[in-house]
Design a protein around this motif. Structure first.
Motif, PDB file in Angstrom:
ATOM      1  N   UNK A  48      13.370  -7.159   6.472  1.00 31.88           N
ATOM      2  CA  UNK A  48      12.487  -5.687   6.982  1.00 31.88           C
ATOM      3  C   UNK A  48      11.468  -6.199   8.030  1.00 31.88           C
ATOM      4  N   UNK A  49      10.942  -7.430   7.870  1.00 26.55           N
ATOM      5  CA  UNK A  49       9.949  -7.951   8.839  1.00 26.55           C
ATOM      6  C   UNK A  49      10.531  -8.048  10.370  1.00 26.55           C
ATOM      7  N   UNK A  50      11.731  -8.592  10.163  1.00 26.66           N
ATOM      8  CA  UNK A  50      12.324  -8.834  11.567  1.00 26.66           C
ATOM      9  C   UNK A  50      12.595  -7.552  12.250  1.00 26.66           C
ATOM     10  N   UNK A  88      12.618   0.827   5.953  1.00 26.62           N
ATOM     11  CA  UNK A  88      12.744   0.022   4.781  1.00 26.62           C
ATOM     12  C   UNK A  88      13.851   1.103   3.843  1.00 26.62           C
ATOM     13  N   UNK A  89      13.823   2.308   4.575  1.00 23.61           N
ATOM     14  CA  UNK A  89      14.593   3.124   3.656  1.00 23.61           C
ATOM     15  C   UNK A  89      16.008   3.278   3.793  1.00 23.61           C
ATOM     16  N   UNK A  90      16.458   2.247   3.006  1.00 26.40           N
ATOM     17  CA  UNK A  90      17.876   1.738   2.475  1.00 26.40           C
ATOM     18  C   UNK A  90      18.553   1.352   3.846  1.00 26.40           C
ATOM     19  N   UNK A  91      18.862   2.440   4.728  1.00 22.23           N
ATOM     20  CA  UNK A  91      19.879   2.086   5.606  1.00 22.23           C
ATOM     21  C   UNK A  91      19.485   1.201   6.927  1.00 22.23           C
ATOM     22  N   UNK A  92      18.315   1.086   7.125  1.00 21.16           N
ATOM     23  CA  UNK A  92      17.957   0.523   8.342  1.00 21.16           C
ATOM     24  C   UNK A  92      17.786  -1.086   8.489  1.00 21.16           C
ATOM     25  N   UNK A  93      17.720  -1.446   7.214  1.00 16.96           N
ATOM     26  CA  UNK A  93      17.745  -3.034   6.993  1.00 16.96           C
ATOM     27  C   UNK A  93      19.340  -3.394   6.844  1.00 16.96           C
ATOM     28  N   UNK A  94      20.027  -3.987   7.639  1.00 18.79           N
ATOM     29  CA  UNK A  94      21.488  -4.373   7.347  1.00 18.79           C
ATOM     30  C   UNK A  94      21.262  -5.545   6.360  1.00 18.79           C
ATOM     31  N   UNK A  95      21.791  -5.455   5.233  1.00 20.99           N
ATOM     32  CA  UNK A  95      22.016  -6.567   4.262  1.00 20.99           C
ATOM     33  C   UNK A  95      23.386  -7.191   4.195  1.00 20.99           C
ATOM     34  N   UNK A 115      11.030  -6.129  15.845  1.00 18.64           N
ATOM     35  CA  UNK A 115      12.017  -5.937  16.667  1.00 18.64           C
ATOM     36  C   UNK A 115      11.413  -4.411  17.371  1.00 18.64           C
ATOM     37  N   UNK A 116      11.094  -3.510  16.270  1.00 18.55           N
ATOM     38  CA  UNK A 116      10.782  -2.257  16.582  1.00 18.55           C
ATOM     39  C   UNK A 116       9.159  -2.172  17.266  1.00 18.55           C
ATOM     40  N   UNK A 117       8.372  -3.227  16.717  1.00 15.41           N
ATOM     41  CA  UNK A 117       7.172  -3.318  17.498  1.00 15.41           C
ATOM     42  C   UNK A 117       7.139  -3.764  18.980  1.00 15.41           C
ATOM     43  N   UNK A 118       8.183  -4.465  19.345  1.00 16.77           N
ATOM     44  CA  UNK A 118       8.446  -4.823  20.381  1.00 16.77           C
ATOM     45  C   UNK A 118       8.626  -3.467  21.661  1.00 16.77           C
ATOM     46  N   UNK A 119       9.345  -2.420  21.060  1.00 20.09           N
ATOM     47  CA  UNK A 119       9.889  -1.548  21.832  1.00 20.09           C
ATOM     48  C   UNK A 119       8.877  -0.208  21.520  1.00 20.09           C
ATOM     49  N   UNK A 120       7.980  -0.259  20.512  1.00 20.74           N
ATOM     50  CA  UNK A 120       6.961   0.925  20.295  1.00 20.74           C
ATOM     51  C   UNK A 120       5.736   0.399  19.878  1.00 20.74           C
ATOM     52  N   UNK A 121       4.744   0.715  20.753  1.00 17.09           N
ATOM     53  CA  UNK A 121       3.509   0.265  20.746  1.00 17.09           C
ATOM     54  C   UNK A 121       2.674   0.677  19.585  1.00 17.09           C
ATOM     55  N   UNK A 123       0.810  -1.113   0.037  1.00 17.93           N
ATOM     56  CA  UNK A 123      -0.056   0.081  -0.058  1.00 17.93           C
ATOM     57  C   UNK A 123       0.976   1.298   0.039  1.00 17.93           C
ATOM     58  N   UNK A 124       2.184   1.343   0.440  1.00 15.76           N
ATOM     59  CA  UNK A 124       2.958   2.323   0.633  1.00 15.76           C
ATOM     60  C   UNK A 124       3.735   2.414  -0.541  1.00 15.76           C
ATOM     61  N   UNK A 125       3.614   1.411  -1.492  1.00 14.63           N
ATOM     62  CA  UNK A 125       4.382   1.562  -2.710  1.00 14.63           C
ATOM     63  C   UNK A 125       5.691   0.837  -2.733  1.00 14.63           C
ATOM     64  N   UNK A 126       5.930  -0.065  -1.623  1.00 10.68           N
ATOM     65  CA  UNK A 126       7.326  -0.294  -1.493  1.00 10.68           C
ATOM     66  C   UNK A 126       7.492  -1.895  -1.912  1.00 10.68           C
ATOM     67  N   UNK A 127       8.068  -1.864  -2.918  1.00  5.69           N
ATOM     68  CA  UNK A 127       8.179  -3.436  -3.464  1.00  5.69           C
ATOM     69  C   UNK A 127       9.453  -3.862  -3.141  1.00  5.69           C
ATOM     70  N   UNK A 128       9.688  -4.943  -2.376  1.00  4.45           N
ATOM     71  CA  UNK A 128      10.951  -5.706  -1.990  1.00  4.45           C
ATOM     72  C   UNK A 128      11.442  -6.667  -3.277  1.00  4.45           C
ATOM     73  N   UNK A 129      12.547  -6.670  -3.370  1.00  5.25           N
ATOM     74  CA  UNK A 129      13.175  -7.460  -4.637  1.00  5.25           C
ATOM     75  C   UNK A 129      13.126  -8.993  -4.273  1.00  5.25           C
ATOM     76  N   UNK A 130      13.369  -9.346  -2.925  1.00  3.50           N
ATOM     77  CA  UNK A 130      13.291 -10.764  -2.550  1.00  3.50           C
ATOM     78  C   UNK A 130      12.574 -11.156  -1.509  1.00  3.50           C
ATOM     79  N   UNK A 131      12.394 -12.150  -1.293  1.00  2.00           N
ATOM     80  CA  UNK A 131      11.798 -12.738   0.065  1.00  2.00           C
ATOM     81  C   UNK A 131      12.786 -12.352   1.196  1.00  2.00           C
ATOM     82  N   UNK A 132      14.071 -12.751   0.927  1.00  3.73           N
ATOM     83  CA  UNK A 132      15.047 -12.474   2.026  1.00  3.73           C
ATOM     84  C   UNK A 132      15.023 -10.905   2.329  1.00  3.73           C
TER      85      UNK A 132
END
Ligand code: KIV
Ligand code: ZN
Length: 512
Positions: A358-360, A381-388, A364-370, A344-353
């Motif tokens: 991103x889901x992990x 998902x903006x580039x830098x926050x998911x370590x690949x 992690x964020x949802x555990x700390x922020x309600x 819905x936000x127009x974010x298409x990820x290239x692979x299931x990995x």
């Protein structure tokens, strides 16, 4: 003359030339999809010949975008033009934008070519490009400071060879509105075949007049294409800002009398996406997309607004996409819900990995922020926050201690090429201590030229988004990190900037 104004977005090319604003292929692709949603007519996706990375980005965008024309910049030579055509092969509609400088200063000092040589090269390049695609734009770089008689000859020659758009850049932002508008009008009047091409304006903002100059080019000069960028991103003081030009033409339709394809509802999302991706924060009082653009603080204004909003409001916040941020997901949301929200936000990820990574991070964020807002997901998902895996430096964990009167200390655990290291240091403050800890191992020698913290969704419960800009050996890179803990966000941003510094890039500058 048509009454349609073509919006040509160059965020991914001229915008990206801003030091530190360079984007990865996937980031560019995501922004291109948002631009398509915004219904821009032309997306300048990059400068295919400048690097393999840019070539791949143009190719990916050409293959993905179906509604907008996709364009690549190319210097006026056969190699650049062939490379552009190759990258654009999968496009539904492809445009090659070729350029060469025409001002005496640029021809003599930069190109070391005579005016006749430049004219011939421009002509041959447009001819060559027209054999590859039907839609060819020509720009005389530093056009506004070029001799008008000479420029008329060049433009007549390239139109004869089939240029379909003539773009007149004010490359150095020297123009003033009335003179620029008259300059475009003069060119259109004096070039004998001017009616065979669409005229375009491209203004830089060095004197803060890029939007005003572009509007004058349209109103006085009769241009029917404006080149612009989201948030006015671009080299030095930036380019003409898309949101300002679009809302000026729309709000003052009584004056400009022009139609556009743009759907302004997607403007704010595009602005946030570009800002979060590049780390170039939007100033609060920026027209249309600044956080205060629709805030009415004074009592008199608020009173007027309550009685009739038109008293102080010429545009409606909701028409450009400002809406109360929705709580979209929480800790119990599953992978499918997350995936759907990405869509819905127009974010298409290239692979299931990538989705998994991103889901992990989301879990992690949802555990700390309600409450997780759209802005949080974009930051995730903006580039830098998911370590690949391909990132050289990755965040693992940290601890720090600070107390009034004591010198803060930090311990940071991070990875270098997948191998975990633990580093520790003290510093002036907890952020300083954490980044110094990393440097005790990395010894990058980089100079920090910017450090900024921004609350993603306003309140103290929000994630802090940190931008770190590093400079080393002439390279400038931005790292962006987000986390409810701003010290962790700072460490993530720093590691991301280091990864970018260490990745090989071989960009060729379009100008200069
Ligand atoms: O500003 C400029 O002259 C440019 C050209 C390459 C079109 O960006
Ligand atoms: Zn430019």
């Amino acid at each position: 003359m048509t009454d349609k104004l073509i919006i040509f977005d160059t965020t991914l090319r001229d915008g990206e030339q801003s030091p530190g604003a360079s984007m990865t292929r996937d980031e560019k692709l995501r922004i291109a999809r948002q631009l398509e949603r915004l219904k821009v007519d032309v997306i300048e996706a990059g400068f295919a010949a400048s690097s393999n990375g840019d070539f791949e980005a143009v190719r990916a965008i050409a293959n993905a975008v179906r509604e907008s024309t996709v364009c690549s910049l190319a210097r006026a030579n056969d190699r650049d033009i062939s490379r552009a055509a190759e990258a654009l092969r999968g496009a539904a509609r492809a445009r090659i934008h070729t350029f060469i400088a025409t001002s005496a200063l640029h021809m003599e000092m930069k190109l070391r070519m005579s005016p006749e040589q430049v004219l011939e090269q421009a002509r041959l390049s447009v001819k060559f490009a027209r054999n590859l695609v039907d839609d060819v734009e020509f720009s005389p770089e530093d056009g506004y400071r070029s001799d008008v008689d000479y420029l008329c000859r060049v433009l007549e020659a390239v139109i004869k060879e089939g240029a379909t758009t003539i773009n007149v850049p004010d490359t150095v932002g020297y123009a003033v509105p009335e003179l620029y508008g008259e300059f475009i009008r003069t060119l259109r009047e004096r070039v004998p075949n001017s009616d065979k091409a669409i005229w375009s304006v491209h203004c830089h903002n060095d004197l803060g007049m890029a939007v005003a100059n572009s509007l004058a080019g349209v109103k006085i000069g009769g241009a029917r294409q404006v080149e612009c960028t989201i948030n006015g991103l671009g080299e030095r003081a930036g380019n003409c800002s898309l949101e300002e030009i679009v809302m000026a033409v729309k709000t003052r339709k009584d004056y400009f009398g022009l139609e556009m394809n743009i759907d302004p509802l997607h403007i704010v999302a595009a602005s946030k996406m570009v800002s979060q991706t590049t780390g170039f924060v939007v100033q609060p009082n920026k027209a249309v997309v600044g956080a205060n653009a629709f805030a009415h603080a004074s009592g008199i204004h608020q009173d007027g607004m309550l009685k009739a909003r038109e008293t102080y409001e010429i545009m409606r916040a909701e028409d450009v996409g400002w809406s109360a941020s929705k709580m979209v997901l929480g800790k119990l949301s599953g992978r499918n819900a997350f995936k759907q929200r990405l869509q819905e936000l127009g974010i298409q990820m290239e692979s299931e990995a990538e989705v998994n990574a991103a889901f992990s991070s989301f879990k992690d964020l949802a555990d700390r922020k309600s409450e997780i807002f759209d802005e949080d997901i974009l930051a995730l998902v903006s580039g830098d926050n998911v370590t690949l895996d391909k990132d050289q430096f990755g965040f693992v964990s940290m601890s720090q201690r600070s107390e009034t009167g004591e010198r803060p200390e930090a311990v940071v655990v991070f990875t270098i090429d997948g191998k975990e290291v633990k580093a520790q240091s003290d510093g002036n403050g907890p952020v300083d201590a954490s980044l110094k800890a990393i440097e005790t191992h990395v010894k990058s020698g980089a100079e920090m030229v910017l450090y900024s913290v921004n609350a993603i969704s306003g309140s103290t419960e929000s994630q802090g988004e940190v931008t770190v800009r590093l400079q080393n050996n002439g390279r400038v890179v931005n790292g962006v990190g987000a986390d409810p803990d701003i010290i962790v966000a700072s460490v993530k941003a720093y590691l991301s900037a280091l990864s970018k510094l260490h990745s090989k890039a071989d960009r060729v500058a379009a100008q200069g």
